[in-house]
Motif scaffolding. Sequence first.
Motif, PDB file in Angstrom:
ATOM      1  N   SER A 163       0.556  -1.504  -0.341  1.00  0.00           N
ATOM      2  CA  SER A 163       0.043   0.470  -0.094  1.00  0.00           C
ATOM      3  C   SER A 163       1.055   1.590   0.039  1.00  0.00           C
ATOM      4  O   SER A 163       2.140   1.266   0.059  1.00  0.00           O
ATOM      5  CB  SER A 163      -0.773   0.329   1.584  1.00  0.00           C
ATOM      6  N   ILE A 166      -0.356   3.581   5.454  1.00  0.00           N
ATOM      7  CA  ILE A 166      -0.769   2.702   6.166  1.00  0.00           C
ATOM      8  C   ILE A 166      -1.112   3.499   7.554  1.00  0.00           C
ATOM      9  O   ILE A 166      -0.317   3.759   8.077  1.00  0.00           O
ATOM     10  CB  ILE A 166      -0.303   1.217   6.680  1.00  0.00           C
ATOM     11  N   GLU A 212      -5.362   5.148   1.366  1.00  0.00           N
ATOM     12  CA  GLU A 212      -4.351   4.355   1.913  1.00  0.00           C
ATOM     13  C   GLU A 212      -3.859   3.127   1.161  1.00  0.00           C
ATOM     14  O   GLU A 212      -2.617   2.114   0.711  1.00  0.00           O
ATOM     15  CB  GLU A 212      -4.349   4.169   2.937  1.00  0.00           C
ATOM     16  N   LYS A 213      -5.087   1.516   0.329  1.00  0.00           N
ATOM     17  CA  LYS A 213      -4.974   0.798   0.171  1.00  0.00           C
ATOM     18  C   LYS A 213      -4.951   0.700  -1.053  1.00  0.00           C
ATOM     19  O   LYS A 213      -4.666  -0.279  -1.896  1.00  0.00           O
ATOM     20  CB  LYS A 213      -6.788   0.062  -0.285  1.00  0.00           C
ATOM     21  N   HIS A 334     -11.132   1.921  -7.155  1.00  0.00           N
ATOM     22  CA  HIS A 334     -10.489   3.083  -6.386  1.00  0.00           C
ATOM     23  C   HIS A 334     -11.311   4.342  -6.069  1.00  0.00           C
ATOM     24  O   HIS A 334     -11.271   5.056  -5.687  1.00  0.00           O
ATOM     25  CB  HIS A 334      -9.029   3.545  -6.209  1.00  0.00           C
TER      26      HIS A 334
END
Length: 337
Positions: A163, A166, A212-213, A334
């Motif tokens: 990622s 986090i 964040e992913k 996304h």
Amino acid sequence: MNSNHPSNQENKTKPLSVAFLLSPDFTLSAFSNFVDALRLAADDGDFSRQIRCKWKVLSYNSQPIRSSCGIEISPTADLVEPGLFDYIVVVGGLLHSGKKIAPPLVSYLKKAAEQNVPLVGVCTGSFILARAELMNGHKTCVSWFHHQQFEAEFPKLHVNSDSLFINDGNRITCAGSAGVMHLAAHIIEKHCGKHEASRALRIMLEEFPLSEKTPQPQPFIKNKISNINVNKAISLIERNISTPLSIEEIANKVNLSHRHLERIFQKEIGMSPAEFSIKIRINHAKNLLINTNSQVSFIAMECGFLDTSHFSRRFRIEFGKSPTEVRKEAILKHGKK
């Protein structure tokens, strides 16, 4: 998080307050991307007044801090009470220089943690927090480039290099580079609003925020290559994605025959230099499709393909889907526009 902490107070007019601790040989882009996002969100127009956001560079001795590129940053404040800040951002830098942050800074970070002030590690700032035993029980994000080093030094910690960043309670870690501006936008949105975060990114020529992913762009070859000539050839291929070199040109530049280069490539990575060149260009194209709005025809040329139809055929062979299908899936996943 402490209920008395400034970030939990309901005073919407209170500015977001961020402190920076810069390590010796820190990465300038990680610091500048973060602070520039704050600057652009802090004020309207182009006045750079610290209205919605405030920031300070802290130091225990008031001496300039040298970045890895040689540019020095002068601190703007002493080690004031950590509870005055919503976040304390640790900007890491070169791991191999052997330089570590001074003990007073480590003590300051531990004091901040005791007060439940969120600590942010960007670039190799995650190493600094881990060495201070401040990442115990938290997930840590690092760049794929530093994953093995982190894992070797901190085998008991949960490390992730997939990622961009986090957010794990009072610890936020980020791989660095361009990902830092998206982490900053994430924090700005939480405290100042979505409009301010989006506007800052647009001015920085980022069309949309990344969550964040969002996956980090990964290297095509993850295993260490021992043969120096193969490494040199790989470097040449990577530096010439837009205008690919012929295998003969690559062999000449590394002072090998075409056949010998083919043999050592096959031995080290299980494919020929030509196959490697195609695959690395196709993978670069996929990253551009997912993370930019550039036209498919532009991406094809940028990745060294003479025409869009040839690019699309090779892309489908590699991924089983067309470039357009991959982009549509990324948009759905996304939420990009």
